[in-house]
Design an enzyme around this catalytic site. Sequence first.
Site, short mmCIF file in Angstrom:
data_model
loop_
_atom_site.label_atom_id
_atom_site.label_comp_id
_atom_site.label_asym_id
_atom_site.label_seq_id
_atom_site.Cartn_x
_atom_site.Cartn_y
_atom_site.Cartn_z
N ASP A 893 50.00 1.36 -0.34
CA ASP A 893 50.89 0.33 -0.88
C ASP A 893 51.96 0.95 -1.77
OD1 ASP A 893 49.12 -1.31 0.35
OD2 ASP A 893 48.19 -2.10 -1.47
N LYS A 962 52.51 -9.42 -13.79
CA LYS A 962 52.71 -8.63 -12.56
C LYS A 962 53.65 -9.32 -11.58
CE LYS A 962 50.29 -6.58 -8.63
NZ LYS A 962 49.00 -6.25 -7.99
N ASP A 1144 55.44 -4.03 2.36
CA ASP A 1144 55.45 -2.70 1.74
C ASP A 1144 54.03 -2.14 1.63
OD1 ASP A 1144 54.54 -4.45 -0.15
OD2 ASP A 1144 55.70 -3.65 -1.80
#
Length: 1314
Positions: A893, A962, A1144
């Site tokens: 990741d 986050k 991603d």
Amino acid sequence: MIPLTRNGVRRNVFSISRQSLPRPARLYSSPSKSAQAEAAASVHIPSSAFPHYQPPPSHSYSYEGMEGFLHSPRPFTVVPTPLPRDRESPLNEIFFANSSTQDQFAVINACLHNLHDVPRAKQVFEQLRSSGKGAGLMDISMFNSLLDAYLEMATTKDIGRRTFWIEDICALYEEMEGGRVSVTPNAHTYATMFRLYERFNPNSGSDIPSTACLPTPEELLKAMVDRQISVSLVVSDRGIRSTDQANELVKTIYGAAMSMNLPHVAGELGLVQTFGTTLPDPLEDVPEATPVLKTKKFPPIRISQAEDGSIRRIEAEGEAESSESETKAEVPFHLDNLRKHLAEVCFARRVLSGDAAARQKLLEASVYDIAAERLKHEATMYASLGLTGSKLKDPDLRAWVWEWHQKLQTRIKDELATLMELEPTTREGKASHAILPFLTLLKPEKMSLLTILEILYMQGSGGLHEGMKTARTLISIGKAVEQEYKTEMCKRNNITIPSMPQRGEQNGYFSGYAYQNLHARRVAARRFMEDAEEWTSEWSQGIRVKVGSFLVDNLMAVAMVTRTGVDKKTGKEVSEEQPAFFHSYEYMRGHKLGVIKLNHLVSERMAKDSIKETIHPRHLPMLVKPKPWVSDSDGGYLYNKTSVMRFKESVEQHAYLRRASELGHVELIFAGLDVLGSTPWHINRDVFDVVLQVWNSGERMPKIPPAVFDMPEPAKPANVEVDQRAKVIYIQRHKQYLADKANNHSERCNVNYKVEIARTFLGDTLYFPHNLDFRGRAYPIPPHLNHMGDDLSRALLKFAEAKPLGERGLWWLKVHLANVYGYDKGSFDERAQFTEEHLADVYDSAERPLEGNRWWAKADDPWQCLATCMELRNALNSPNPHEFLSTLPVHQDGTCNGLQHYAALGGDSKGARQVNLDVTDRPADVYTFVADMVKEQMKKDIAAGNAIATKLDGKITRKVVKQTVMTTVYGVTYVGARDQIERQLKDRGDIPAEECWECAAYLAKLTLRCIGDLFSGAKAIQIWLNVCARIIAKSIPKERIAEALSRDDAKGNRVGKEQMTSVVWTTPMGLPIVQPYRQIKRKQVHTSLQTIFISDPTIPAAVNSAKQASAFPPNFVHSLDATHMMLTALECKTRDVTFASVHDSYWTHACSVDEMSGVIRDTFIALHSRDILANLAEEFKQRYKDFVLPISSVRSITNPEVQKNAELAYIKMQERADIKLQKTFAEASQAAAEAEAESDAAENEDGDVAAEDADPLPKTVKRGRKKGSVIRSSDPELDQLRHVCFNVADLIPAVPEKGAFDVKKIKKSRYFFS
């Protein structure tokens, strides 16, 4: 001889089909794998036609390797800017046909289908041609459909006017052959003309007075040879429907070839016959298998029921009669149903090789038929037991569906009969006449079941818990009818599927030769497939709404359920028949919204019963590799039509993509999607067994909601009536409780889909066809179960191919376990050690997932953690763990991937360290870093006595900030950040729900401020992108500027209407990205349910300049991460590394992680080693070189550099004497702004421009006409000032200066992707 393979015929009459004939080498899969299948004729690839505004590309693809490809000049696609809705041009009609024109094409298509109303189709066609509209939609398939229909009218339907129809066929063909129309004949055209000659030539005995107008076989063959069309394609055309027709056609063409001295044509016909006589039938000598039989005669059944209708006991009365003469046998239903559908498999063998391919065809082709058979069987079985719906206390959802289906199909038949009897001259008849052709495309039986299943699928969409928005539902059902009709057209012709390019054929994708080869193969494949397709037309939103309204209105009239309850007064049980669906209104965000609601009883059953019958094939994985993408609208599923891009209601996006596909600019995009779709998957049976056990138990587990909502309802305070604050808090908590309860139900339905699909495909190899969003990001098309889904979905899937772990693979498997558990911020060695320290927990989780201590359930991704525990346990228990064959995907990741791209774009050393682009001993954690910055700021606020900061002290974690940090680079606003943080605070559970909003508002401001300080380089790039987008969105083509600035005293100028320019750019892989944001133009459609306002994408509207500007930075970064993923996928395919991605997050086998990691870094470095922003600026200057901004629009762009550039350009215009004004730039722009304010006021009064869509003017300028200071439009100086314009290229600001970070350092960064 040619086989009879269409119109339901299944006779084994012959040996050859279109699929076994010669075709372009290495383009198609071959059922026979025969060595004789060589190319008998070369395929002519026509050069693309280039309009006057775009010269043919001069590139020669003379690059080698990925960096060479990325550094070579990328040709960009150009399409004319749409015109305002009150202006027209022939070029605009080609690219942007309006909904009225689309409707006319759809009417032609519907009237031609099954010869429903050919004269009407001909009339509409002639009207379109005479008006010159829709030229871009008139393709060869449409002309061929008309030729076919005219021929059938002359042959069977309208014999009395046979000469009339034959003359029309010949006239239309002569126009096509003579170049008087925009299309050229193809193989099907010539096949139709040969059929015409065979039926009506002088020797045919036809009764037409003259055949002089019929083209002769020699004329037709000469035209075919001139156009390099293979006779084998004509002989095997879908229009040749019998063996006799094929034999006669071969003789005719052979005779013409001999008379014209064309031996190569005669030779090709001989090759066709050779194929026809040598191709064996693999089932010719195979006898049928004797099916399992069961005794049909049952003993009498006695059913005992309780007073409430429930079944207490079922028992047999006596013994069954054993007389052999009276006892009958039958095939069990499930086997009989299977045999009926497998009868198609033998026929599918001619089209696709392998059982999986045949099963895939059945999966896509017969969903509604299979559903109907299953429902019918269950209803019959219940009826034989005396268990009708009225006698069942708790009827099954499928029993209701069958009952509704029976009633609805009957009602549809009756309604259609009524509509046909209406006179078209009356008001009602005119309306029915407009929609009737579309309601006859499918059988009533299919439309009935389609409507029911689609409306059940829509349940809970659009933010509604027990219903759906009316407009969205009607459009969805209308679109489903359209899609099913197009699917039937695809099924009818059994089109061959092109094969995937084999690895190694091109030695990689990134070379000039490889690119040209991809393009040539795709163009040839597309042409071959188009010859075999029947023409269909797109429906407008208006048609979809009307069709959907007709079906839903009838469904609501017949669908009923019986609800049973207890009368509170008498205590007796009472029953009442209620509608299963009903129409209502709700208020959402201050707007009155029409909704279709489900009866609560239906909603409850959906959460409990099997819902396999509500899942359409387009929502399911595939059993064979997806069809390669050969055009913008052809690929993925074999028969269900899908677009390669998910358009956001934008015809401009479609026009650009279609043009790019025609020019061969997107070959690597298509190839990348093919690579992603070719990865094979299996259902992880070990994980599925645990999931199914949890599901059936009904208990709450991570990602699986309980069958019965288990959270306590808030208690009502005693002082709720006297304490206003207590009342508000109670209302908020109770509202949240109801929302959570409704969400629990929706989530339960969502998981139900996943469980049913996974159960269905146990033991099968699956494939997920992919397409793109408009930014170029790839997504699996099946929505319910795919690797891009939630934790549960990902855990249920594993690679179909197994590979030995090896020493490094075993180590990576341990690292992966730590990652999915949540221990992902330590070094790799620390993560592997984490797993070693928890091996006892790993074994306990794998062997006793529900009975043990459930260590896996505490992980961040619990189900993926369980899957990894099972894989690791199996590896460690094997004789040699390094040789263990692993199928578990292991992830790599990116660290806040958007910020990684920003740091690389700007050469930002500080930002690069925070997102692991630089070399570090340990992984940097930007989320923790921002959380720490927020805590430091909070300490100051706590010291200052801030009550909210004090309340949040000790509650700020990495998880709270986050999502906000992650989405900052994607354009998250303050409101979006506040909502994100509020959800995180609620999930913590240590802050009262009613206080979360206030705390989130405080934290959102603090977090966004800290991010801005940390990533200043990214902020500078965002500002530059935003300004460029604002300039482009305000621009107008030079050829339109004169009319845009023309004005009169009544309405002012047209600048607002003429701002039609979208922000368009080209990715490094050649994909044109078009931002779809325009002012909303709604169209009113009257239906029997309610008046629907739909957004019609074909209505041209001015761009929303504010949205174009704010959305450009995140969309641009998304296009970069999509490019990086595509490059990685193609390179992994070249190296034979299994690859899958979730944006991603890149997945591969554990043994391939090291190799994939190298590819990830190589592709990222290659991508960012070119100056992406400088190239973007250059593209903008070239793409918009003929676009200008009036001085009044320039003033509204407050960026200092833009104003400086405009001033310099203004001074140059004064020096060249282009303008004779003595005002300074500041004075001129001020005067222009005041004039614009007057114009805006006039336009707003007229209702042409919505005030909310207009850009704000400077504070010194007031809208409207201020008394005593009106600027008169007759002022000559002001009139000259109004026409001062600036070129877009002159206003684009300089690219932000790049920092010192060297992107090649990424090669040595261990934690770039980790």
